[in-house]
Design a protein around this motif. Structure first.
Motif, PDB file in Angstrom:
ATOM      1  N   ARG A 135       0.487  -1.431   0.110  1.00 42.07           N
ATOM      2  CA  ARG A 135       0.294  -0.063  -0.236  1.00 42.07           C
ATOM      3  C   ARG A 135       1.042   1.305   0.061  1.00 42.07           C
ATOM      4  N   ARG A 136       0.255   2.142  -0.579  1.00 41.43           N
ATOM      5  CA  ARG A 136       0.992   3.954  -0.563  1.00 41.43           C
ATOM      6  C   ARG A 136       0.731   3.996   0.547  1.00 41.43           C
ATOM      7  N   ALA A 137       1.777   4.645   1.641  1.00 36.08           N
ATOM      8  CA  ALA A 137       1.231   5.196   2.850  1.00 36.08           C
ATOM      9  C   ALA A 137       1.551   6.571   3.677  1.00 36.08           C
ATOM     10  N   ALA A 138       1.340   6.997   3.789  1.00 33.32           N
ATOM     11  CA  ALA A 138       1.546   8.224   4.823  1.00 33.32           C
ATOM     12  C   ALA A 138       1.441   8.748   5.841  1.00 33.32           C
ATOM     13  N   LEU A 139       2.327   9.828   6.550  1.00 33.19           N
ATOM     14  CA  LEU A 139       2.054  10.062   7.676  1.00 33.19           C
ATOM     15  C   LEU A 139       1.541  11.358   8.112  1.00 33.19           C
ATOM     16  N   LEU A 140       0.477  11.786   8.682  1.00 37.47           N
ATOM     17  CA  LEU A 140      -0.024  13.275   8.942  1.00 37.47           C
ATOM     18  C   LEU A 140       0.032  13.260  10.385  1.00 37.47           C
ATOM     19  N   ILE A 141       0.209  14.557  11.188  1.00 32.89           N
ATOM     20  CA  ILE A 141      -0.259  14.810  12.245  1.00 32.89           C
ATOM     21  C   ILE A 141      -1.021  14.732  13.300  1.00 32.89           C
ATOM     22  N   CYS A 142      -2.178  15.012  14.022  1.00 34.16           N
ATOM     23  CA  CYS A 142      -2.878  15.988  14.600  1.00 34.16           C
ATOM     24  C   CYS A 142      -3.957  16.840  14.300  1.00 34.16           C
ATOM     25  N   ASP A 144      -2.642  18.077  11.481  1.00 34.91           N
ATOM     26  CA  ASP A 144      -2.584  17.933   9.554  1.00 34.91           C
ATOM     27  C   ASP A 144      -4.288  16.985   8.915  1.00 34.91           C
ATOM     28  N   ILE A 145      -4.406  16.148   9.466  1.00 37.59           N
ATOM     29  CA  ILE A 145      -5.647  15.439   8.521  1.00 37.59           C
ATOM     30  C   ILE A 145      -6.732  15.801   8.802  1.00 37.59           C
ATOM     31  N   GLU A 146      -6.859  17.487   9.508  1.00 39.73           N
ATOM     32  CA  GLU A 146      -8.077  18.269  10.009  1.00 39.73           C
ATOM     33  C   GLU A 146      -8.840  19.524   8.173  1.00 39.73           C
ATOM     34  N   PHE A 147      -7.645  18.870   7.423  1.00 40.16           N
ATOM     35  CA  PHE A 147      -7.361  20.311   6.430  1.00 40.16           C
ATOM     36  C   PHE A 147      -7.298  19.328   5.202  1.00 40.16           C
ATOM     37  N   ALA A 148      -8.438  19.535   4.876  1.00 43.72           N
ATOM     38  CA  ALA A 148      -8.580  18.740   3.866  1.00 43.72           C
ATOM     39  C   ALA A 148      -8.365  18.644   2.583  1.00 43.72           C
ATOM     40  N   PRO A 149      -7.366  20.202   2.038  1.00 41.17           N
ATOM     41  CA  PRO A 149      -6.031  19.701   0.796  1.00 41.17           C
ATOM     42  C   PRO A 149      -4.873  18.931   1.370  1.00 41.17           C
ATOM     43  N   HIS A 150      -4.259  18.789   2.419  1.00 38.71           N
ATOM     44  CA  HIS A 150      -3.334  18.218   2.866  1.00 38.71           C
ATOM     45  C   HIS A 150      -4.493  16.111   2.116  1.00 38.71           C
ATOM     46  N   VAL A 151      -5.092  16.294   2.791  1.00 35.89           N
ATOM     47  CA  VAL A 151      -5.612  14.856   2.491  1.00 35.89           C
ATOM     48  C   VAL A 151      -5.527  14.334   1.111  1.00 35.89           C
ATOM     49  N   ALA A 152      -6.198  15.641   0.752  1.00 31.66           N
ATOM     50  CA  ALA A 152      -6.505  15.615  -1.099  1.00 31.66           C
ATOM     51  C   ALA A 152      -5.139  15.252  -1.675  1.00 31.66           C
ATOM     52  N   ALA A 153      -4.115  16.363  -1.025  1.00 30.63           N
ATOM     53  CA  ALA A 153      -2.997  15.869  -1.969  1.00 30.63           C
ATOM     54  C   ALA A 153      -1.822  15.118  -2.105  1.00 30.63           C
ATOM     55  N   LEU A 154      -2.246  14.088  -0.382  1.00 29.22           N
ATOM     56  CA  LEU A 154      -1.412  12.952  -0.002  1.00 29.22           C
ATOM     57  C   LEU A 154      -2.565  11.391  -1.499  1.00 29.22           C
ATOM     58  N   ALA A 155      -3.585  11.620  -1.670  1.00 32.36           N
ATOM     59  CA  ALA A 155      -4.730  10.626  -2.318  1.00 32.36           C
ATOM     60  C   ALA A 155      -4.604  10.816  -4.414  1.00 32.36           C
ATOM     61  N   ALA A 156      -4.348  12.372  -4.376  1.00 36.69           N
ATOM     62  CA  ALA A 156      -3.321  12.122  -5.660  1.00 36.69           C
ATOM     63  C   ALA A 156      -2.059  11.787  -5.440  1.00 36.69           C
ATOM     64  N   GLN A 157      -1.599  11.583  -4.524  1.00 37.13           N
ATOM     65  CA  GLN A 157      -0.209  11.346  -4.907  1.00 37.13           C
ATOM     66  C   GLN A 157      -0.734   9.468  -5.247  1.00 37.13           C
ATOM     67  N   GLY A 158      -1.580   9.119  -4.554  1.00 40.58           N
ATOM     68  CA  GLY A 158      -1.788   7.698  -4.715  1.00 40.58           C
ATOM     69  C   GLY A 158      -1.959   7.106  -3.281  1.00 40.58           C
ATOM     70  N   VAL A 159      -2.286   7.572  -2.346  1.00 38.75           N
ATOM     71  CA  VAL A 159      -1.781   7.043  -1.096  1.00 38.75           C
ATOM     72  C   VAL A 159      -3.676   7.195  -0.704  1.00 38.75           C
ATOM     73  N   ASP A 160      -3.468   5.167  -0.144  1.00 40.34           N
ATOM     74  CA  ASP A 160      -5.012   5.267   0.018  1.00 40.34           C
ATOM     75  C   ASP A 160      -4.907   4.794   1.328  1.00 40.34           C
ATOM     76  N   LEU A 161      -3.445   4.982   2.873  1.00 47.22           N
ATOM     77  CA  LEU A 161      -3.359   4.660   3.577  1.00 47.22           C
ATOM     78  C   LEU A 161      -2.419   5.573   4.740  1.00 47.22           C
ATOM     79  N   ILE A 162      -3.113   6.877   6.051  1.00 52.38           N
ATOM     80  CA  ILE A 162      -2.656   7.718   6.293  1.00 52.38           C
ATOM     81  C   ILE A 162      -2.086   7.012   7.536  1.00 52.38           C
ATOM     82  N   LEU A 163      -1.413   7.050   8.151  1.00 54.12           N
ATOM     83  CA  LEU A 163      -0.837   6.951  10.014  1.00 54.12           C
ATOM     84  C   LEU A 163      -1.149   8.668  10.763  1.00 54.12           C
ATOM     85  N   VAL A 164      -1.471   8.386  11.904  1.00 55.30           N
ATOM     86  CA  VAL A 164      -1.442   9.947  12.180  1.00 55.30           C
ATOM     87  C   VAL A 164      -1.988   9.606  13.370  1.00 55.30           C
ATOM     88  N   PRO A 165      -0.822  10.056  14.113  1.00 56.71           N
ATOM     89  CA  PRO A 165      -0.388  10.006  15.693  1.00 56.71           C
ATOM     90  C   PRO A 165      -1.039  11.282  15.917  1.00 56.71           C
TER      91      PRO A 165
END
Length: 255
Positions: A135-142, A144-165
């Motif tokens: 899987r293509r994974a990425a990290l965000l922190i707290c 960060d995950i509340e900002f849709a543009p960051h999630v959209a940018a990662l999805a555009a890079q093919g990310v399908d799993l975000i791991l968030v402390p």
């Protein structure tokens, strides 16, 4: 793919205690067949401790070596939130150690929250993606995950799993109840969101750690006590995926 996350009380400045609490969780996650365990934000030395800057860890810190050894022994990776001392600054960071204990990725929080974080940390300015069991994974922190543009940018890079402390505190219960599942559904990816429980200093954490699937389904969720969550991530069903990104019509503002 199976993943796990740990929700627990902050070690509150005791790095050795933080490591000692994580090692059996790594072992348990590995025994359950999880590929990775996600721990909360700034788990080392503790998010709301008064000496975060003084106790920030370098990349060569013995505590990280000890956790890498635990990953190797358990055959399970770890995403760890920690205060990172590097380049003459302190960063709110997350490191991914793989099942062999290798340091695969290190991410620095982009969206610092509130005056305390902005005074304590230097903000990051880059996404980090990596392969995790196909899987293509990425990290965000707290925050960060509340900002849709960051999630959209990662999805555009093919990310399908975000791991968030995270260190989500009262009264912001909407994040665990609504924001995280909605982000997962809107962008067709899975999110593992690992929070604290209990209190630390003047903060009370809301718990509610969760693993959300790509259609917004909550696969596992904690209450407000310590918990180890383990869940299997479902495949993405094209018929259920959001079509918002393809269907979006931009409206031109009137002059």
């Amino acid at each position: 793919m199976r993943i796990a996350l740990w929700q627990g009380p902050s070690p509150a400045g005791n790095v050795a205690a933080g490591v000692a609490a994580l090692v059996p969780m790594i072992r348990a996650a590995g025994a359950a067949g999880a590929s990775v365990l996600v721990a909360p934000e700034v788990w080392l030395p503790g998010y709301n401790h008064g000496q975060v800057a003084q106790k920030a860890l370098a990349a060569t810190a013995p505590a990280l070596d000890e956790l890498a050894a635990a990953c190797r022994a358990a055959g399970c990776g770890l995403v760890l939130g920690y205060a990172e001392a590097a380049d003459g600054a302190v960063w709110n960071s997350a490191v991914f150690l793989d099942a062999a204990g290798a340091r695969v990725a290190n991410y620095r929080k982009i969206q610092l929250y509130g005056p305390r974080e902005r005074a304590l940390y230097r903000a990051g300015d880059a996404y980090v993606t990596f392969d995790l069991d196909g899987r293509r994974a990425a990290l965000l922190i707290c925050y960060d995950i509340e900002f849709a543009p960051h999630v959209a940018a990662l999805a555009a890079q093919g990310v399908d799993l975000i791991l968030v402390p995270t260190a989500n505190m009262a009264p912001f219960t909407h994040v665990v109840r609504a924001t995280v599942p909605a982000m997962a559904a809107n962008y067709g990816l899975s999110i593992a969101y690992a929070n604290y429980c209990g209190s630390e200093g003047d903060l009370t954490y809301v718990g509610g750690s969760l693993i959300a699937g790509p259609h917004g389904e909550v696969l596992a969720q904690a209450g407000d006590h310590p918990a180890l969550l383990v869940a299997d991530l479902p495949p993405r069903d094209p018929a259920r995926l959001s079509t918002q990104l393809q269907d979006f019509r931009k409206v031109q503002d009137a002059p």
